[in-house]
Design an enzyme around this catalytic site. Structure first.
Site, mmCIF file in Angstrom:
data_model
loop_
_atom_site.group_PDB
_atom_site.id
_atom_site.type_symbol
_atom_site.label_atom_id
_atom_site.label_comp_id
_atom_site.label_asym_id
_atom_site.label_seq_id
_atom_site.Cartn_x
_atom_site.Cartn_y
_atom_site.Cartn_z
ATOM 1 C CD1 TRP A 240 -14.656 -83.054 58.008
ATOM 2 C CD2 TRP A 240 -13.020 -83.903 56.756
ATOM 3 N NE1 TRP A 240 -13.528 -82.319 58.264
ATOM 4 C CE2 TRP A 240 -12.500 -82.824 57.507
ATOM 5 C CE3 TRP A 240 -12.163 -84.596 55.901
ATOM 6 C CZ2 TRP A 240 -11.159 -82.420 57.426
ATOM 7 C CZ3 TRP A 240 -10.833 -84.186 55.827
ATOM 8 C CH2 TRP A 240 -10.346 -83.122 56.580
ATOM 9 C CG ASP A 241 -15.583 -83.277 62.000
ATOM 10 O OD1 ASP A 241 -16.122 -82.908 60.937
ATOM 11 O OD2 ASP A 241 -15.045 -82.485 62.788
ATOM 12 C CD GLU B 146 -14.568 -75.354 56.683
ATOM 13 O OE1 GLU B 146 -14.670 -74.492 57.576
ATOM 14 O OE2 GLU B 146 -15.357 -76.308 56.545
ATOM 15 C CE LYS C 269 -11.756 -73.574 60.073
ATOM 16 N NZ LYS C 269 -13.176 -73.746 59.808
ATOM 17 C CD GLN C 270 -9.763 -77.798 58.350
ATOM 18 O OE1 GLN C 270 -10.496 -76.827 58.363
ATOM 19 N NE2 GLN C 270 -10.145 -79.008 58.714
HETATM 20 C C1 BGC Z 1 -13.582 -77.546 60.074
HETATM 21 C C2 BGC Z 1 -14.113 -78.755 59.349
HETATM 22 C C3 BGC Z 1 -14.930 -79.608 60.299
HETATM 23 C C4 BGC Z 1 -16.005 -78.774 60.950
HETATM 24 C C5 BGC Z 1 -16.795 -79.548 61.963
HETATM 25 C C6 BGC Z 1 -14.723 -76.804 60.726
HETATM 26 O O1 BGC Z 1 -14.228 -75.750 61.472
HETATM 27 O O2 BGC Z 1 -12.914 -76.689 59.197
HETATM 28 O O3 BGC Z 1 -13.057 -79.509 58.809
HETATM 29 O O4 BGC Z 1 -15.505 -80.661 59.624
HETATM 30 O O5 BGC Z 1 -15.415 -77.675 61.599
HETATM 31 O O6 BGC Z 1 -15.981 -80.009 62.989
#
Ligand code: BGC
Length: 802
Positions: free
Chosen positions: A353-354, A492, A613-614
């Site tokens: 999704w980045d 996550e 996590k984010q």
């Molecule tokens: C993040 C995701 C991201 C992925 C790729 C993961 O560590 O939690 O949000 O899409 O890395 O960058």
């Protein structure tokens, strides 16, 4: 360090993985890591060359399970280049005295330089200056030149230059137990004058063709080349014999071409590579065209913070790597935006999704590239439909990780390096990926006004994604609400409720708000489409009147979980989780960004705590303005007040471990309007993500493209409040105190080359291209009109925090 030059002093083998990634060179078609050309993989060096979209799928057995992984393929190393004096040992900087060493990446010109001096065991001093590039003008070409100077000796020197096909995918330690041999039929040609090498990927059968040729020059004159082919399996190499004289520099030029059977506009890749180097001219010709192409790109894409050389440099580095990953050369390649660039093997080159963080930049700079990234998704609709059907749903369900075919590439197991255990990976439940695609489609349309795209492709994406969410939502008659169950949000660290066996969460607020918004946009899109196309699409996608009624209904009735104090909750049941002992864990472990690994290794689980996590809920305030978000809440019938957003931001601020580099970008953004100082601090921290390798080693495995692009977007849209809705270019600037003045150029619909400069007193907008019409602007609540080639200076009053 200047605003254009990334410079490293000293030869430091331990720093090589990071430098190789940060100085990688590419053109949107392929990227080559900046490994020292004389080194092969090993001892901290990792030459890697990756072509966009060249994937290969291999199977392994882990703990009795068959596991398939599709990976971006490490292609033969075109850079391979070394030398030796007389019959001494080949160059090895760890085995000689290095008197001085400088490595410089010139971002403006896209040229990497290395200059160093060495002294061998016999006291011979030699100076070396190398330049490298991957051409932004000739998308198959790369070049290297090396000037050698014998300072205090005279005698023979042999240069060995190669196309090295003995490479594997071996760049990420935790994947090393898995099969990484993706190349087969590696066939080095026999020639010395021109090197050739062909190969094929094992499963995907992509043919690779490479060719290289050399020139030797001294004092501006070309010297006759004494070349001898080197016969070694997997290697096309040549030895060039040079007669060195003390004080007389000699330059060797190497031009290399890389073609694959995925490239448009070529025939057989081996022959195409030969053609390319045949017509490329000299190194100087290649450099000149390349610099011109970068010049043009920078005209469109540069950003500058006045008075801050370092921040400007880092931002430009981010733009540079973004454009090396996707550029006008990516247009016909049918590729997406790999989360870690084409700079290393982390996440195997997959697309997540980045792109949500990358497309806003492209929309306003290189919209044709943004469009091509959306087409990558559109072409994979059949897979996404099949995936939805397989789970018993209508519409299209996109994969969390996508590669060549658009099937789900997320691993089913992942390795916790701390505990050494392979664990189930449920991150494919991040179904919100489809919503990100819908969001990107609509924002692209808003920014560009490209109704052709919307009509032909965008609408189909939007409607298919909307159909999936309307179908997934289940009705709860008691609460008269729809629920979306069994998913994961962006955080996550939560993939299930602690007391539940099956994975997945219910009513993730981020997912539900975006789903409601997407359904509303899909309905709006139907209004925009020409009637014929509307009927065509509704017929083809089998969307009936009753379905549209359901979309209306779901978009007004999705459930959002709240605390009693009016804080939007991450998911249903979040309130029952335990508070986490942040101070205790910080004291015990120092860096606690990867709490998932720490807690699992302790036999505990992140699922039990109020931590993330984010940014998860906070993502909503990144994607939507307050007005837009309140409009969604109104539509859903949830009461809110002026404090709903600040209250929710405050709640999550201290409950995040920032285990993803995306997190600080989002935190800076959501604080931009309420706490300028903290927003600026997060911005500076986000800037450091890759250049300082803040995750302690992950940058060496590839850039974090979302965070890179996100920082630029933060500056350009976040702090300026730039919006492209309702046919007006809007600004609502809110500059942090430390940000004195910034400048950039953008494109909005037919208005190209709009120059924007902002400081705390004035917003200056001007310089739009000649034939465009008047550009409607809104600055805060006031409307303005910018005439073609005109300029406006709009005074800004300082505002109090929201
Ligand atoms: C993040 C995701 C991201 C992925 C790729 C993961 O560590 O939690 O949000 O899409 O890395 O960058």
């Amino acid at each position: 360090m200047t605003g254009w030059l990334l410079r490293y002093d000293g030869w430091d083998p331990a720093a090589e993985p990071l430098r190789e990634t940060l100085c990688a060179l590419g053109n949107g078609r392929f990227v080559t890591r900046a490994a020292a050309p004389e080194r092969r993989a090993g001892h901290g060096s990792y030459p890697g060359t990756y072509a966009a979209g060249v994937f290969d799928r291999l199977a392994d057995e882990i703990d009795g399970h068959r596991v398939e992984n599709e990976s971006i393929v490490n292609l033969p190393d075109w850079q391979s280049f070394t030398f030796r004096v007389a019959d001494g040992p080949w160059l090895d900087l760890s085995a000689v005295a290095v008197t001085d060493y400088v490595q410089e990446l010139d971002l403006r010109r896209g040229v990497l330089t290395r200059r160093f001096g060495i002294q061998d065991g016999e006291g011979r001093r030699t100076r070396v200056a190398q330049r490298r590039l991957v051409s932004m003008a000739d998308p198959h070409m790369a070049a290297l030149d090396c000037t050698l100077l014998a300072e205090n000796w005279t005698g023979p020197l042999t240069v060995r230059s190669a196309l090295d096909g003995r490479v594997t995918n071996d760049g990420v330690a935790r994947y090393r137990g898995l099969d990484g041999r993706h190349l087969t039929a590696v066939d080095p040609g026999a020639g010395a004058e021109v090197l050739t090498l062909t190969a094929e990927t094992r499963q995907s059968k992509v043919r690779i063709g490479m060719a290289a040729r050399h020139r030797v020059l001294s004092g501006g004159t070309e010297l006759p080349v004494v070349a001898a082919a080197v016969a070694e399996p997997g290697l096309a190499a040549v030895d060039l014999e040079l007669a060195m004289e003390a004080g007389r520099p000699v330059t060797v030029e190497k031009l290399a071409a890389l073609c694959t059977s995925r490239d448009p506009g070529i025939g057989e890749p081996g022959e195409a590579a030969l053609d390319e180097i045949g017509r490329a001219g000299t190194f100087a010709d290649v450099v000149a065209r390349h610099e011109l192409a970068w010049d043009h790109l920078w005209f469109r894409c540069d950003v500058e913070i006045e008075g801050s050389v370092r921040a400007t440099l880092v931002l430009r580095l981010h733009v540079f790597h973004l454009l090396q990953t996707v550029s006008p050369h990516s247009l016909d390649l049918d590729v997406g935006i790999p989360a870690r660039g084409l700079h290393g093997e982390a996440y195997r080159g997959h697309v997540f999704w980045d792109e949500l963080f990358v497309l806003p930049f492209l929309n306003l700079r290189l919209p044709e590239v943004a469009r091509s990234m959306l087409l990558y998704r559109w072409r994979r609709l059949p897979q996404a439909r099949a995936a939805a059907r397989a789970t018993g749903h209508r519409g299209a369900m996109f994969p969390w990780q996508s590669g060549s075919t658009g099937r789900e590439e997320t691993q089913v197991l992942h390795l916790n390096l701390r505990s050494g255990r392979w664990l189930p990976d449920n991150s494919h439940l991040q179904r919100h990926i489809g919503l990100a695609i819908a969001y990107n489609t609509w924002r692209y349309y808003e920014a560009t006004g490209d109704t052709d795209f919307l009509t032909e492709h965008g609408a189909e994406l939007l409607l298919s994604i909307a159909a999936f969410w309307a179908d997934v939502a289940t009705y709860d008659a008691v609460g008269d609400r729809f629920d979306i169950c069994g998913v994961m949000g962006p955080d996550e660290y939560h993939d299930a409720l602690p007391d539940r066996d099956e994975p997945g969460l219910d009513d993730n607020a981020y997912t539900n708000v975006l789903a409601a918004w997407t359904l509303a946009r899909a309905l709006e899109c139907l209004e925009v489409l020409p009637p014929g196309r509307r009927h065509e699409l509704l017929d083809t996608l089998d969307i009936r009147r009753a379905d549209l009624e359901r979309w209306q209904h779901v978009s007004r009735k999705l459930r959002l979980p709240w605390t009693e104090d009016g804080v939007l909750l991450q998911f249903r049941g979040y309130e029952t989780l335990e508070e986490f002992d942040w101070a205790g864990y910080r004291e015990k472990y120092g860096d606690i960004s990867r709490l998932d690994r720490i807690l699992e290794a302790e036999g505990d689980s992140t699922n039990r705590y109020k931590l993330s996590k984010q940014a998860d809920v906070l993502m909503l305030f990144h994607l939507f303005t307050a007005d837009e978000l309140y409009a969604v809440l109104d539509r859903l019938g949830y009461p809110h007040d002026r404090r709903t957003i600040p209250r929710t931001v405050a709640y999550y601020l201290d409950r995040t471990s920032h285990g993803s580099t995306l997190s600080k970008v989002v935190h800076s953004w959501v604080l931009a309007r309420s706490d300028r100082r903290r927003a600026w601090e997060y911005f500076l921290e986000a800037l450091e993500s890759d250049i300082a390798d803040v995750q302690g080693g992950t940058t060496g495995e590839g850039i974090h493209l979302g965070a890179m692009a996100g920082t630029v977007d933060l500056l350009e849209r976040g702090f300026t409040g730039l919006e492209t809705r309702e046919d007006v270019l809007g600004f609502d600037p809110y500059l942090p105190d430390a940000l004195r003045r910034m400048r950039f150029r953008l494109r909005y619909r037919r208005h190209t080359e709009i120059e924007v400069a902002i400081d705390h007193q004035t917003l200056t907008v001007g310089g739009t291209a000649s034939r465009a019409t008047v550009l409607p602007l809104r600055v805060r609540d006031k409307a303005f009109r910018l005439d073609p080639r005109g300029s406006l200076e709009i005074p800004l009053r300082r505002r109090r925090p929201d």
